[in-house]
Design a protein around this motif. Structure first.
Motif, PDB file in Angstrom:
ATOM      1  N   ARG B  27     -19.132 -15.738   8.989  1.00  0.00           N
ATOM      2  CA  ARG B  27     -18.713 -14.340   8.901  1.00  0.00           C
ATOM      3  C   ARG B  27     -17.410 -14.204   8.134  1.00  0.00           C
ATOM      4  NH1 ARG B  27     -21.400 -11.195   8.196  1.00  0.00           N
ATOM      5  NH2 ARG B  27     -22.412 -10.680  10.163  1.00  0.00           N
ATOM      6  N   ARG B  28     -16.510 -15.139   8.300  1.00  0.00           N
ATOM      7  CA  ARG B  28     -15.225 -15.026   7.607  1.00  0.00           C
ATOM      8  C   ARG B  28     -15.375 -15.216   6.108  1.00  0.00           C
ATOM      9  NH1 ARG B  28     -13.371 -18.142  12.094  1.00  0.00           N
ATOM     10  NH2 ARG B  28     -13.123 -19.991  10.807  1.00  0.00           N
ATOM     11  N   ILE B  29     -16.499 -15.811   5.686  1.00  0.00           N
ATOM     12  CA  ILE B  29     -16.707 -15.974   4.244  1.00  0.00           C
ATOM     13  C   ILE B  29     -17.561 -14.844   3.686  1.00  0.00           C
ATOM     14  CG2 ILE B  29     -17.392 -17.588   2.434  1.00  0.00           C
ATOM     15  CD1 ILE B  29     -17.084 -19.815   4.396  1.00  0.00           C
ATOM     16  N   SER B  30     -18.387 -14.256   4.537  1.00  0.00           N
ATOM     17  CA  SER B  30     -19.214 -13.160   4.037  1.00  0.00           C
ATOM     18  C   SER B  30     -19.374 -12.076   5.093  1.00  0.00           C
ATOM     19  CB  SER B  30     -20.603 -13.683   3.618  1.00  0.00           C
ATOM     20  OG  SER B  30     -21.442 -12.577   3.313  1.00  0.00           O
ATOM     21  N   GLU B  31     -18.956 -10.885   4.732  1.00  0.00           N
ATOM     22  CA  GLU B  31     -19.211  -9.721   5.590  1.00  0.00           C
ATOM     23  C   GLU B  31     -20.647  -9.236   5.410  1.00  0.00           C
ATOM     24  OE1 GLU B  31     -17.298  -7.319   7.761  1.00  0.00           O
ATOM     25  OE2 GLU B  31     -16.400  -9.276   8.151  1.00  0.00           O
ATOM     26  N   ALA B  32     -21.268  -9.614   4.282  1.00  0.00           N
ATOM     27  CA  ALA B  32     -22.602  -9.102   3.953  1.00  0.00           C
ATOM     28  C   ALA B  32     -23.726  -9.929   4.571  1.00  0.00           C
ATOM     29  CB  ALA B  32     -22.774  -9.049   2.437  1.00  0.00           C
ATOM     30  N   ALA B  33     -23.396 -11.116   5.033  1.00  0.00           N
ATOM     31  CA  ALA B  33     -24.441 -11.982   5.572  1.00  0.00           C
ATOM     32  C   ALA B  33     -24.966 -11.453   6.900  1.00  0.00           C
ATOM     33  CB  ALA B  33     -23.884 -13.393   5.768  1.00  0.00           C
ATOM     34  N   GLU B  34     -26.238 -11.765   7.166  1.00  0.00           N
ATOM     35  CA  GLU B  34     -26.786 -11.495   8.498  1.00  0.00           C
ATOM     36  C   GLU B  34     -26.734 -12.813   9.267  1.00  0.00           C
ATOM     37  OE1 GLU B  34     -30.771  -9.988   8.439  1.00  0.00           O
ATOM     38  OE2 GLU B  34     -30.908  -9.874  10.626  1.00  0.00           O
ATOM     39  N   ILE B  35     -26.108 -12.800  10.395  1.00  0.00           N
ATOM     40  CA  ILE B  35     -25.899 -14.050  11.137  1.00  0.00           C
ATOM     41  C   ILE B  35     -26.418 -13.881  12.560  1.00  0.00           C
ATOM     42  CG2 ILE B  35     -24.192 -15.748  11.921  1.00  0.00           C
ATOM     43  CD1 ILE B  35     -22.297 -14.586   9.711  1.00  0.00           C
ATOM     44  N   ILE B  36     -27.356 -14.731  12.930  1.00  0.00           N
ATOM     45  CA  ILE B  36     -27.915 -14.681  14.287  1.00  0.00           C
ATOM     46  C   ILE B  36     -27.764 -16.060  14.930  1.00  0.00           C
ATOM     47  CG2 ILE B  36     -29.916 -14.116  15.725  1.00  0.00           C
ATOM     48  CD1 ILE B  36     -31.060 -12.583  13.305  1.00  0.00           C
ATOM     49  N   VAL B  81     -25.742 -12.507  18.877  1.00  0.00           N
ATOM     50  CA  VAL B  81     -25.997 -13.681  19.715  1.00  0.00           C
ATOM     51  C   VAL B  81     -27.200 -13.395  20.595  1.00  0.00           C
ATOM     52  CG1 VAL B  81     -25.101 -15.145  21.547  1.00  0.00           C
ATOM     53  CG2 VAL B  81     -23.584 -14.384  19.714  1.00  0.00           C
ATOM     54  N   ARG B  82     -28.175 -14.270  20.549  1.00  0.00           N
ATOM     55  CA  ARG B  82     -29.339 -14.118  21.429  1.00  0.00           C
ATOM     56  C   ARG B  82     -29.360 -15.288  22.405  1.00  0.00           C
ATOM     57  NH1 ARG B  82     -33.900 -12.592  16.860  1.00  0.00           N
ATOM     58  NH2 ARG B  82     -32.719 -10.875  15.908  1.00  0.00           N
ATOM     59  N   ILE B  83     -28.891 -15.011  23.634  1.00  0.00           N
ATOM     60  CA  ILE B  83     -28.914 -16.079  24.640  1.00  0.00           C
ATOM     61  C   ILE B  83     -30.279 -16.105  25.309  1.00  0.00           C
ATOM     62  CG2 ILE B  83     -26.435 -16.121  25.059  1.00  0.00           C
ATOM     63  CD1 ILE B  83     -26.948 -14.342  27.504  1.00  0.00           C
ATOM     64  N   GLN B  84     -30.489 -17.151  26.083  1.00  0.00           N
ATOM     65  CA  GLN B  84     -31.788 -17.346  26.748  1.00  0.00           C
ATOM     66  C   GLN B  84     -32.934 -17.193  25.757  1.00  0.00           C
ATOM     67  OE1 GLN B  84     -30.685 -14.655  30.141  1.00  0.00           O
ATOM     68  NE2 GLN B  84     -31.235 -16.443  31.374  1.00  0.00           N
ATOM     69  N   SER B  85     -32.680 -17.663  24.568  1.00  0.00           N
ATOM     70  CA  SER B  85     -33.673 -17.579  23.499  1.00  0.00           C
ATOM     71  C   SER B  85     -33.871 -18.979  22.938  1.00  0.00           C
ATOM     72  CB  SER B  85     -33.181 -16.649  22.389  1.00  0.00           C
ATOM     73  OG  SER B  85     -33.030 -15.332  22.903  1.00  0.00           O
TER      74      SER B  85
END
Lengths: 561, 561
Positions: B27-36, B81-85
Motif C-alpha cells: 500500500r505504501r508503494i501504490s495507492e491504486a493497487a487492490e490488496i486483499i 483483510v479476510r479472516i477465517q478465510s
C-alpha cells in the motif's frame, strides 16, 4: 635459551590506561627489552572512570580500583614501575629524562631508546576567585577521591555544588544524591552532556530535577568564597548565589603537555600532543598516547582532544608495536561515549549535528522514539534515538541516544556500522537479536535505517523542527482528535490518518507543501505515503510531536503556544 | 487527484509477520493497487513471539498481542483483510485462488495479478502414539494459547511436560515455572538451544535445573497415554515415565507448503518454498515470504528454513517492492537468534562450529568469559562468549554468547560486523560504549578480537580442548597454586605466571610443545608470550580452565579426573 625480542630501553611516563597498556604490550613483544614505567602518583593502572562511585562507597575500597600494582607489573611482566617519581624534563637530543623521586627528593637521569609520554589530562582550573578554597575539589586520581571522602566525613556534608555537566559532573551528581547530599549542578551551556545535540537533553534535565537536583544551566561560576564555618558560597555570573559544604569541579580537562614542551615536540592546534597514526610524535624517538594527545576523528577528519579510556588503551598497544619494530596503526577515534545517571543512559558515537553544521558537512537526520523492546511485553521503556547520515549515499555519520534501557546496545551497533563504513541501508537490513525481552522484529536500529532510507529514496522525505520549518506550509496533524486536543503545534490542522483518504480531496489544498506529523513519526509516514501517491507534495516531521516537544523544551523553537 | 502507483491486484495468503508487512508495504508503494489479505485464523498481525508470556499472564490480555486488527488495516492502509478465510488451492495458469469462508462454508474464486504466499510454519507432529490426547498442545496461535490457558485453569495444572528445548520449549518452561507449575523438559539432543555448540550450554542446563525443572536430555518421547483422571503419562525411548497434567510440544516447525504444491511451484531440499533474492518463487506471478520459505545463509551459502520474525518482515517488504516494480533484494539470513530464560540470555549469530565442521569450512575459534562490565564496579556478571572466524583473513563467521547481562549487545555488535564483512581485527579496534556500568575499556568484543588476532598473527597461537589436544604435550597450568589445588586438568604441571620466568629454564622441557592454560585465558596469554619469546613452542588454551569445564560437562572430553 635467552629471552628474545628487540633489545631496547623503553621509558614510559604515566601509568594509567595508555601508559600501562603500552608497558604490558611492549613486554609481550619483547622479553629482552628493558621497560620502566614512571608515575608521579602513588598508583599505576587504576580505574579513574570508577572514582565517582568510590566517593559514594558504591565501590567499597580503593583496592578494587587498582587494576595492577607495581608488584604485579614486576611479577607478571618483568616491568619496573617507579611510582612517586616525577619526570621533570626530557633531553630529546641526548635521549634521557630527568626524574625526581618525590619521596626522597633525589633527582637522577635515565636514558632511553624510546620514550612514551602518557601523562594524561588535568582538570581545567579557570581563573575564578576562590577556586583554591578548602572544600573545592577536582576528581582525577585516587588521592582526589580520598580527599573528597575525608572532607565529606569531617564536615558532615549535606549540600554540594557540582560545576560542569559532563561525565564527571553528572556521575558525581548522581553519587552525591545516592549519598543523600543535596546538589546544585551548574553548567555553562544550556545543556548537560555537550557531545549530544540540545534537543536530546530535555528529558535528562527533567530527570535530574526530578531527583531533587537544582539544575542551573547557561550560567558560570564567577566567584567562590569560604565562610567562617568552612562553608562555601558560589556566585554565578547570572547573579545567583548558592551555599554548599563542598564544590566539585568537573568542567573538563586539558592535555598535560609540559613535558612534551620541554622535549621540544610539536603540539596541535587544540593544545594536545600531535601524533601520527603510529602514535609517534614529531621526535622520532618519542611516542605519546592517551588523553594528552590530539587524535584524528574518523568522521570529520579533525584533530581533537578526547579523553577516553578505550582509545588510550589502543594507542598504548600501537605505540608499543611500533617501538618494537612492528607496523600497526591507529585508525582514529569516533568519539563513542556514554554516561549513566538516575536510571537513564545518555550515549553517542560519531559526529553530532553541531559539529556537522560547524564544518558545513552534508548531512540529514532522523529522530525516533521506539521502545527498548516490543510494546506487547510489559516494561518497554522509550528511547530517543537520533541518527545522522549523508543524504547522498546514506553513509552513517553519528548517532545519539537517551533512554532507560538498551541505549548502549543501539549506540554500539551503530558505532560498529560506522567503523565499517556502514549506511542507513545497512541498518535497515541489520539482523539483530529479537525475543520479546530484547528488542523487536524491527529493532530501533532497523527503524532508524528505514526512516532514513525512505527519505533518501524520496518515498517519505523528512521535515525537521526548526524556527521556520512550518511557515508557508499546510501543517497536518494526523493523530486522533483526542491526541490533538491534549496538545498540538500551533496552526496545525487535524485530519487523523484513519479518515485521511476520504478527506484528502476536500480538505487538503493542492499545490502547497504539506508537512505532516503524528506522535512519533510512524502514522505520519503512512499519511505522507498516501498523500504523495495521490499527488501531494508531502513531507513527514521526523520524530513527530515528541521531537517537537524536545526541540521546544531545548529552546530551539519559538516559544509559541 | 486519482491515487497513484501501480494498478495491480495483490492477494496475500497469511497475515502474520511476513504477510502483514508485505500488505502494508504494498500500500505504501501504490495507492491504486487492490490488496486483499487472507488468513484462515481469526487474527492477523499478531505477535506469536509473545505467546508463551500470554499463557502465564505476564502479558495480561490477548489484545496486547494483536498489533493490527482488520479494521485498522482498512482504516490506515485501505487493505481488505479476510479472516477465517482459507485459501484452498492456487490455479497458477489462470491466476486465481479458491477460498473458503470458514464461518459460512461458502467457497469462491479470487483472481490475482500477484500472489504472495505467507502461510508460515506449523508445529512438527511426529508419529507418537497418543499425541492427539486431550491435554497435549502446540503453541503457535492465539487460540492455541487460549486452549492452554483454559486447560490449565480447568484442570488446576501443577505439573507439565515440555517436549523440545528450543525457543518455544524454553520459554514455555520458564513461564510454567513462573506460574508455579513443576516442569519436566525432554529434549532429543544432549543440549537445549540447538543453534549453539554443546560446550556453551552446561551453565544453561544447570540454571534450568536450579530452578526446579527436571531436565531430560538425549531422550525422546515414545508414547503418550491419557489416564482415566485426564492426567497424562509420557514414556520415553530411554525407558523413563513421567506424569503430568499438560504436555506442550515444542519440537520445531515445518514450513507450510500445501498451497505452494497445489500451485506447482518449486520447493527446496529442506522442504521449504524456494525463492530467489526478490522473494519470487518459480512461478513469475507468485511470491513467498516468511517461515514457509527456504532462505540463503550468508555465511555458509546453504539454504535453510529459519523461522525468524525479522527476516520474515524484511522479505514481506521486498516482495511488495518487486511486485510493484521496484528492484530490491534480500541479502539472506545470518541466523541471529536469542532466548531469555531464568535470568539468563542465550544468543547467537552466524554459523556455529557444528555447521562449519559439517561443511568442512575453514575456521578457528576463541572462547572467553569476561564480565558484562568492569569488575571494579559491583554486579559484574560473567558471560561465555565464543567467536568463530576464518584464520586466514580473520573474517567473522559466527558468535555465541551465554550469560546474565549484556549478551544481546555483544551478539548484535558482532552481527553488525558480520553483515559488513568484518574481521576479528575490526573487533579488536571497535570503539564501544564504556562507562563502569556498561562495559570495559576493553569490551568483551574487543577482547575476542584481540585473542583471535593474536592467534592469527602468531603471537599467541591457540589450543582448544578436545579429546587428544593435550596428549604428547607439556601441559602447563599457570594459575596460582591455590587455584590449581581446587581443580585442574589431569597431568598438568603447575608453574604460576608469577614464577614462570625464573622457572622457565629449569622446569620446562625444550623441544616439546607446551600447552598453557589459566582460569579463563588471560594469564595463559602472558605466559605463552613469555615462553615463545624465550624460544618455546607454546600455545594457549582458549578460554582456559573455564572452557575446559564447559567442554567436559558437555561430554566432549574424556571423563578424566
Amino acid at each position: 635459551m635467552a629471552p628474545g625480542g628487540v633489545k631496547t630501553k623503553v621509558l614510559i611516563v604515566g601509568g594509567v590506561a595508555g601508559g600501562a597498556s603500552c608497558a604490558a604490550r611492549a613486554r609481550r613483544i619483547s622479553e629482552a627489552a628493558e621497560i620502566i614505567l614512571f608515575d608521579k602518583g602513588g598508583f599505576v593502572s587504576f580505574a579513574n572512570c570508577g572514582l565517582p562511585y568510590r566517593v559514594s562507597d558504591v565501590i567499597a575500597d580503593d583496592k578494587s580500583l587498582i587494576l595492577a600494582s607495581p608488584e604485579l607489573f614486576k611479577n607478571r611482566f618483568n616491568i619496573e614501575v617507579r611510582i612517586q617519581s616525577e619526570v621533570l624534563s626530557v633531553d630529546a637530543t641526548r635521549k634521557f629524562v630527568r626524574v625526581r623521586n618525590l619521596v626522597t627528593g633525589n633527582e637522577y637521569d635515565e636514558s632511553y631508546d624510546a620514550l612514551v609520554l602518557a601523562p594524561g589530562a588535568a582538570p581545567l582550573r579557570p581563573p575564578i576567585p576562590g577556586l583554591d578554597s578548602p572544600g573545592v575539589f577536582a576528581l582525577r586520581t585516587i588521592p582526589d577521591s580520598q580527599y573528597i571522602r575525608s572532607w565529606i566525613a569531617e564536615h558532615n556534608v549535606k549540600t554540594a555544588i557540582v560545576v560542569g555537566g559532563g561525565f564527571i559532573g553528572l556521575e558525581m551528581t548522581e553519587n552525591f544524591v545516592h549519598m543523600g547530599i543535596k546538589v546544585v549542578l551548574i553548567e555553562g551551556l544550556k545543556q548537560v552532556m555537550a557531545p549530544l545535540d540540545a534537543e536530546m537533553l530535555p528529558r535528562v534535565h527533567e530527570r535530574i530535577q526530578e531527583r531533587g537536583v537544582e539544575l542551573c544551566l547557561g550560567d558560570i561560576v564567577s566567584r567562590i568564597e569560604q565562610q567562617p564555618d568552612e562553608g562555601l558560597v558560589v556566585e554565578t555570573k547570572g547573579g545567583k548565589r548558592f551555599d554548599a559544604q563542598i564544590v566539585i569541579l568537573g568542567i573538563g580537562v586539558r592535555p598535560v603537555t609540559e613535558l612534551a614542551k620541554s622535549a621540544g615536540i610539536e603540539l596541535g592546534a587544540r593544545g594536545g600532543i600531535r601524533i601520527d597514526d603510529r602514535c609517534r610524535t614529531s621526535d622520532p624517538n618519542i611516542w605519546a598516547v592517551g588523553d594528552a594527545c590530539e587524535t584524528k576523528d574518523i568522521i570529520t577528519g579533525e584533530f581533537a582532544v578526547l579523553p577516553l579510556a578505550g582509545p588510550a588503551n589502543r594507542q598504548g598497544r600501537i605505540a608499543a608495536d611500533n617501538i618494537m619494530g612492528r607496523s600497526s596503526s591507529f585508525r582514529g577515534v569516533q568519539a563513542t561515549a556514554i554516561c549513566g545517571l538516575f536510571d537513564m543512559t545518555v550515549a553517542c558515537t560519531g559526529a553530532n549535528e553541531k559539529t556537522l553544521q560547524r564544518l558545513n558537512m552534508r548531512y540529514d537526520k532522523v529522530h525516533l522514539s521506539p521502545g527498548h523492546h516490543v510494546g506487547y511485553l510489559p516494561g518497554a521503556k522509550p528511547m530517543d534515538l537520533k541518527v545522522l547520515y549523508d543524504p547522498h549515499d546514506g553513509k552513517l555519520l553519528g548517532a545519539q541516544c537517551v533512554g532507560e534501557e538498551g541505549v548502549d546496545k543501539r549506540i554500539d551497533i551503530i558505532s560498529t556500522a560506522i567503523q565499517k563504513g556502514g549506511t542507513v541501508f545497512d541498518l535497515e537490513e541489520a539482523e539483530l537479536c529479537y525475543a520479546p525481552q530484547f528488542g523487536a522484529a524491527k529493532d530501533p536500529c532497523n527503524m532508524a535505517g528505514m526512516i532514513a532510507a525512505n527519505s533518501i529514496r524520496g518515498d517519505a522525505p523528512l521535515a525537521h523542527w526548526n524556527l521556520d520549518s512550518y511557515m508557508n506550509s499546510f501543517l497536518l496533524d494526523v493523530r486522533e482528535p483526542a491526541e490533538f486536543e491534549r496538545g498540538h503545534v500551533e496552526g496545525a490542522i487535524n485530519i487523523s490518518l484513519t479518515r485521511l483518504r476520504e478527506a484528502m480531496e476536500s480538505e487538503i489544498p493542492a499545490g502547497q507543501p504539506i508537512l505532516v506529523y503524528c506522535a512519533v513519526g510512524q502514522r505520519g509516514y503512512y499519511a505522507t505515503r498516501a498523500l504523495r501517491l495521490s499527488g501531494f507534495n508531502a513531507r513527514n516531521f521526523s520524530g513527530g510531536f515528541r521531537a517537537y516537544t524536545n526541540y521546544k523544551k531545548a529552546g530551539l523553537l519559538a516559544p509559541a503556544q
